[in-house]
Design a protein around this motif. Structure first.
Motif, short mmCIF file in Angstrom:
data_model
loop_
_atom_site.label_atom_id
_atom_site.label_comp_id
_atom_site.label_asym_id
_atom_site.label_seq_id
_atom_site.Cartn_x
_atom_site.Cartn_y
_atom_site.Cartn_z
N GLU A 4 0.61 -1.27 -0.19
CA GLU A 4 -0.15 0.08 -0.13
C GLU A 4 0.80 1.36 0.05
N GLU A 5 2.25 1.37 0.09
CA GLU A 5 2.98 2.37 0.07
C GLU A 5 3.32 2.87 -1.15
N THR A 6 3.43 4.19 -0.91
CA THR A 6 3.86 4.81 -2.50
C THR A 6 5.29 5.60 -2.37
N THR A 7 5.89 5.56 -3.37
CA THR A 7 7.35 6.29 -3.25
C THR A 7 7.22 7.88 -3.73
N PHE A 8 7.82 8.69 -2.60
CA PHE A 8 7.58 10.18 -3.15
C PHE A 8 9.12 10.73 -3.12
N ARG A 9 9.17 11.47 -4.01
CA ARG A 9 10.81 11.82 -4.12
C ARG A 9 10.88 13.50 -3.83
N PHE A 10 11.74 13.60 -2.99
CA PHE A 10 12.03 15.03 -2.29
C PHE A 10 13.43 15.66 -2.57
N SER A 52 14.42 9.47 -1.88
CA SER A 52 13.06 8.74 -2.18
C SER A 52 12.58 7.84 -1.30
N VAL A 53 11.30 8.55 -0.49
CA VAL A 53 10.77 8.01 0.63
C VAL A 53 9.40 7.00 0.31
N SER A 54 9.40 6.05 1.03
CA SER A 54 8.28 5.19 0.79
C SER A 54 7.43 5.51 1.99
N SER A 55 6.05 5.60 1.69
CA SER A 55 5.04 6.17 2.85
C SER A 55 3.82 5.66 2.33
N LYS A 56 2.73 5.67 3.32
CA LYS A 56 1.31 5.63 3.04
C LYS A 56 0.78 6.64 2.14
N ILE B 28 24.08 7.93 4.49
CA ILE B 28 22.66 8.76 4.76
C ILE B 28 21.44 7.77 4.97
N LYS B 29 21.25 7.17 3.77
CA LYS B 29 20.22 6.30 3.71
C LYS B 29 20.10 5.32 4.80
N GLN B 30 21.20 4.76 5.20
CA GLN B 30 21.48 3.65 6.27
C GLN B 30 21.16 4.34 7.57
N LEU B 37 13.87 6.93 11.17
CA LEU B 37 13.69 8.49 10.92
C LEU B 37 12.43 8.29 9.70
N GLY B 38 12.53 7.45 9.12
CA GLY B 38 11.69 7.18 7.62
C GLY B 38 12.04 6.11 6.91
N ASN B 39 11.24 5.50 6.11
CA ASN B 39 11.54 4.49 5.19
C ASN B 39 12.22 5.10 3.79
N VAL B 40 13.36 5.21 3.69
CA VAL B 40 13.98 5.66 2.58
C VAL B 40 14.60 4.77 1.76
N LEU B 41 14.32 4.79 0.36
CA LEU B 41 14.66 3.76 -0.53
C LEU B 41 15.79 4.00 -1.26
N GLU B 42 15.94 5.57 -1.50
CA GLU B 42 17.40 6.05 -2.19
C GLU B 42 17.66 7.56 -1.45
N ALA B 43 19.01 7.50 -1.23
CA ALA B 43 19.45 9.06 -0.70
C ALA B 43 20.81 9.31 -1.55
N LYS B 44 20.60 10.64 -2.18
CA LYS B 44 21.91 11.05 -2.96
C LYS B 44 22.21 12.50 -2.20
N GLN B 45 23.40 12.56 -2.25
CA GLN B 45 24.02 14.02 -1.85
C GLN B 45 24.65 14.67 -3.07
N GLY B 46 24.51 15.73 -3.25
CA GLY B 46 24.90 16.83 -4.24
C GLY B 46 25.30 18.09 -3.59
#
Lengths: 88, 88
Positions: A4-10, A52-56, B28-30, B37-46
């Protein structure tokens, strides 16, 4: 990540607060002007994060990002942060 | 800066090219996931740069920023850049 989770990019931008000494930015400015790459009056360096955060839903995702920014990515004594969702 | 020149403000974003190893982003992702702090699938630093460029007109300012990005701020082997004018 459950089904049920969607990936949002920030994107998160972390910059030094106004008034905090920025020697790196100063060095970049001098380097630009010495090398005649342009007439730069001010240069500041900050950090950029793509998450990329996976959340409800988007509300939960924003909550997570807010927490990640304040607890991990930013030193609140000298830095400010700003984040926004990106689509691509 | 002569009296006919205007100041333009730009933001420059420098990120690693796709496929280039990003150990900092991985750390950062790990760290986010270990600290829950959240379910992060990917993190990139620029890197983020804010430049105030003094120039005759916007076309010349963009030319300067283009040159600054390619000659100074970016390592074209591993990094891509992107810039845009900001009003404030």
């Amino acid at each position: 990540m459950t089904s049920e989770e969607t990936t949002f990019r920030f994107k998160v931008e972390v910059v030094l607060k106004n008034g905090v000494l920025d020697p790196q930015g100063e060095a970049i400015k001098q380097s630009i002007n010495i090398n005649r790459l342009g007439n730069v009056l001010e240069a500041k360096q900050g950090k950029l994060f793509e998450l990329s955060v996976s959340s409800k839903n988007i509300e939960y995702a924003i909550k997570d990002v807010e927490k990640i920014c304040s607890d991990l990515l930013t030193n609140s004594v000298i830095e400010d942060y700003k984040y926004y969702e990106v689509s691509e």
